[in-house]
Design a protein around this motif. Structure first.
Motif, PDB file in Angstrom:
ATOM      1  N   GLN A   1      -4.462   0.628  -4.958  1.00  0.00           N
ATOM      2  CA  GLN A   1      -5.305   1.379  -3.787  1.00  0.00           C
ATOM      3  C   GLN A   1      -4.313   2.397  -3.149  1.00  0.00           C
ATOM      4  OE1 GLN A   1      -7.507  -0.055  -0.377  1.00  0.00           O
ATOM      5  NE2 GLN A   1      -9.215   0.583  -1.500  1.00  0.00           N
TER       6      GLN A   1
ATOM      7  N   TYR B   1     -12.110   0.725  -8.632  1.00  0.00           N
ATOM      8  CA  TYR B   1     -12.218   1.726  -7.351  1.00  0.00           C
ATOM      9  C   TYR B   1     -13.139   2.565  -7.520  1.00  0.00           C
ATOM     10  CZ  TYR B   1      -7.977  -1.236  -6.547  1.00  0.00           C
ATOM     11  OH  TYR B   1      -7.104  -2.285  -6.379  1.00  0.00           O
TER      12      TYR B   1
ATOM     13  N   ILE C   1     -11.578   5.914  -0.714  1.00  0.00           N
ATOM     14  CA  ILE C   1     -11.049   4.842  -1.850  1.00  0.00           C
ATOM     15  C   ILE C   1     -11.441   3.605  -1.221  1.00  0.00           C
ATOM     16  CG2 ILE C   1      -9.272   4.255  -3.029  1.00  0.00           C
ATOM     17  CD1 ILE C   1      -7.399   6.488  -1.883  1.00  0.00           C
TER      18      ILE C   1
ATOM     19  N   TYR D   1       0.802  -1.068   0.072  1.00  0.00           N
ATOM     20  CA  TYR D   1       0.044  -0.140   0.024  1.00  0.00           C
ATOM     21  C   TYR D   1       0.860   1.360  -0.025  1.00  0.00           C
ATOM     22  CZ  TYR D   1      -3.860   3.117   1.284  1.00  0.00           C
ATOM     23  OH  TYR D   1      -4.580   4.015   1.320  1.00  0.00           O
TER      24      TYR D   1
ATOM     25  N   LEU E   1     -10.095  -3.007   1.928  1.00  0.00           N
ATOM     26  CA  LEU E   1     -10.097  -2.529   0.561  1.00  0.00           C
ATOM     27  C   LEU E   1     -11.581  -1.890   0.247  1.00  0.00           C
ATOM     28  CD1 LEU E   1      -8.409  -5.773  -1.238  1.00  0.00           C
ATOM     29  CD2 LEU E   1      -7.386  -3.303  -0.786  1.00  0.00           C
TER      30      LEU E   1
ATOM     31  N   MET F   1     -12.603  -0.372  -2.930  1.00  0.00           N
ATOM     32  CA  MET F   1     -12.772  -1.340  -4.169  1.00  0.00           C
ATOM     33  C   MET F   1     -14.215  -1.747  -4.122  1.00  0.00           C
ATOM     34  SD  MET F   1     -10.919  -4.953  -4.838  1.00  0.00           S
ATOM     35  CE  MET F   1      -9.677  -4.478  -6.035  1.00  0.00           C
TER      36      MET F   1
END
Length: 686
Positions: free
Chosen positions: A159, A206, A176, A84, A193, A178
């Motif tokens: 992401q 996303y 943010i 990340y 996520l 998914m």
């Protein structure tokens, strides 16, 4: 296959920038303390290729090589957080190259639409499509080219790149998540996520939302410190209606701060994991303690009687409220043959399990020492508690011995003194008495004294713990003995049960809004004002039963039962009369209630079994007659009854066994031969 041989194949195996895997390898060395000069993946790639990955930021490798290296690293360390932050750094590091060459300024939306340029510089395995949902949100749709497989670590890395946009533009409020993925499961926790991910979709998607975008970015050829242009520097513009603020953004500084934040975040995540581990262990221990406390509560519940049955015209009622799962308060009753009954109320020092342990000891000791004088009982118990508890706990106590002429002898051991209400005067008074705690002082036996009083019809006696009188309201005022006495006197027209319930309701209203400070016990007893009437009905019932006038006996016992409904002897006599009068259903209800108080009375189980048999409930009849047999195993009539119920149930083997047992007890018992013929005929039918 090594990279050297891969390079010779078609497309040269150059599909992924080695920047990402190089960052992971460096993190791997930091975690494992291994030497970066030694290739840790000799089975995957050659030393020369390994060196290029670490030295050349423009070096590309195949997706397969990257995947094998990542899979090897994940066997040693968790790379989710690293991926990340690497994604965040990658976006920030390449943002300068996405800005207009003419140094014009662009905002977040324009930068977002230039992200596909960066993706093409990092991989040729994927295509990025961006769809603007509204002025403050956009969908990023990643689609893998046909010959390539999506990877779980890509989901985290991409992401992280979107997070780099938020860092670069200093967004305060953004999200943010998914929303879709072609994968059916992700290596990391899904909540990291997105909350509502659609698995097995046709793409990886996303949703990036933001608000309060106020900055614009442009290139600069200057360095904010010495104009040497050592680092890529951008100009950040914050424009308002009246002014325009400029600030220099050094990519190197942003990356450095991002790494520092990443390290702090990793440390924080590690601390959180440790705390989670501690929390898990603590929850396990709490569950274990809760389980033990529940068991202790159930055990203590069995030690303390729910209801004390009426005794020779005296009615009892108790209120018991533990502060915790288990209590240091304790009350009980102890029959002395048929002419005396002992009643005790104790308050153990402290609370919880240690106090509950001493209450269990107290029950055992009071059961062992049934002395004619309460003070003598206290002397023995004080000595034994000193030996068992070693002055690690003590108990206060009031012990009352009730004689069949309603004379009461009592003794005090550091406990609140009893309160006696006289029906004749309608006044309540605290009685005399003192003495030291049980289980604290070796010479405590010298302090215990016996005191006497005589109960008259309608009189009430109250035994209690200080939890009721010392309880406070919101203003810090104690409930007090004076208020307790006043309430007792105001209930002069009520039964002992109604009196106790009225006092406890008033106590609850008084202390409403405050936490309990102690366990609470209030036990009351009353000599029924209708005791002469009760004795007359009971005597008439016994006389009619003796003369086999069962209908009249039922009427007399019913009247006595209504006066003292928890007087066990009358309850059993009434149930037996009902059974002989053929009123089996009424007898069943009465005897079931009786057996809850007294489980070891042979006669009550025998009569109840007879009632069940008569109403066709043969399984229940068997249970009751087996209980009666266990209490009186040489009674032939009970064995005969069991044989008859086994015949009804069709249990041939059990019927034969019972018949054989009867023959061993008395060979010539008149009912044996008919029984043998019955089970033999049952065998013939088979």
């Amino acid at each position: 296959m090594t990279l050297s041989s891969e390079v010779a194949s078609s497309n040269f195996g150059r599909e992924i920038s080695s920047r990402r895997v190089a960052g992971l390898i460096r993190a791997y060395f930091q975690e494992t303390k291994a030497s970066p000069y030694i290739n840790p993946f000799p089975q995957i790639l050659e030393d020369e290729v390994y060196s290029k990955i670490l030295r050349d930021s423009n070096f590309w490798i195949s997706q397969d090589i990257e995947d094998r290296i990542i899979q090897s690293i994940t066997q040693t360390i968790d790379i989710s957080g690293l991926l990340y932050h690497l994604g965040t750094e990658t976006l920030i590091n390449h943002a300068y190259d996405l800005l207009p060459l003419d140094n014009s300024r662009i905002g977040l939306v324009e930068t977002i639409h230039r992200i596909p340029i960066l993706i093409n510089r990092l991989a040729c395995t994927i295509f990025l499509e961006i769809k603007q949902a509204d002025p403050n949100s956009a969908f990023f749709i990643f689609e893998y080219l046909p010959r390539y497989m999506e990877k779980w670590y890509d989901a985290i890395f991409f992401q992280g790149m979107l997070n780099g946009l938020a860092v670069l533009y200093e967004l305060k409020d953004y999200s943010i998540e998914m929303t879709k993925t072609r994968l059916y499961g992700i290596h990391v926790v899904h909540k990291d996520l997105g909350k509502n991910i659609e698995f097995g979709a046709d793409s990886n998607e996303y949703l990036f939302k933001w608000s309060n975008e106020t900055f614009l970015l442009s290139r600069s050829s200057l360095n904010k410190d010495d104009f040497s242009n050592r680092h890529k520097v951008m100009i950040m513009t914050k424009a308002t209606q009246e002014t325009e603020e400029l600030a220099y953004v050094d990519v190197h500084d942003v990356i450095t701060k991002s790494r520092e934040l990443a390290i702090e975040n990793r440390d924080l995540e590690a601390a959180v994991e440790v705390l989670k581990s501690f929390k898990f262990e603590l929850e396990k221990k709490q569950q274990s303690i809760a389980k033990d406390l529940k068991l202790a509560k159930n055990i203590q519940k069995g030690l303390i009687p729910q209801i004390i049955p009426d005794w020779k015209g005296i009615q009892f009622w108790a209120a018991y409220s533990p502060m915790q799962e288990v209590s240091g308060d304790y009350y009980d009753y102890f029959p002395f043959a048929s002419d005396k009954l002992g009643v005790v109320v104790c308050d153990v020092s402290g609370h919880g399990v240690p106090a509950a342990f001493i209450t269990a000891l107290s029950k055992m000791l009071f059961s062992n020492y049934k002395k004619s004088k309460p003070s003598e009982t206290f002397k023995h118990i004080n000595r034994d508690l000193l030996d068992l508890v070693k002055q690690q706990g003590y108990t206060t106590c009031v012990y009352v011995l009730i004689e069949d002429d309603y004379r009461i002898v009592y003794s005090i051991a550091g406990h609140p003194r009893p309160i006696l209400y006289r029906a004749r005067t309608k006044k309540a008074e605290i009685q005399e008495g003192e003495g030291t705690f049980l289980g604290m002082f070796p010479d405590g036996g010298d302090t215990y004294r016996d005191h006497t009083l005589q109960l008259e019809p309608g009189d009430k006696l109250f035994l209690y713990t200080d939890g009721i009188t010392e309880a406070e309201n919101d203003d810090g005022q104690a409930f007090s003995e004076e208020k307790l006495i006043s309430l007792i006197e105001s209930c002069h027209h009520l039964s002992i049960q109604e009196t106790i319930e009225t006092i406890m309701n008033s106590h609850k209203d008084f202390t409403m809004g405050t936490d309990p400070m102690d366990d609470i016990t209030l036990l009351g007893l009353q000599l029924s004002p209708r005791i002469p009437e009760f004795n007359e009905h009971k005597a008439n019932g016994e006389l009619n039963y003796h003369n086999k006038n069962y209908v009249a006996a039922c009427d007399d016992f019913k009247k006595a039962y209504e006066i003292l409904p928890r007087e066990l002897h009358t309850q059993l006599s009434y149930g037996r009369a009902l059974a002989n009068a053929g009123r089996f259903q009424e007898a069943t209800t009465l005897l079931e209630a009786y057996n809850k108080f007294k489980t070891n009375n042979y006669l009550s189980h025998a009569i109840l079994g007879f009632c069940y048999y008569k109403v066709g409930s043969y399984e229940r009849a068997e249970v009751e007659w087996k209980k009666a047999h266990s209490l009186n195993d040489d009674n032939l009539s009970i064995l005969y009854n069991l044989a008859m119920v086994y015949q009804k149930l069709g249990f041939k083997k059990k019927m034969k066994e019972v018949t054989e047992r009867m023959k061993r007890l008395e060979q010539n018992y008149k009912n044996i031969l008919p029984l043998e013929k019955k089970w033999e005929s049952m065998l013939d039918e088979k």
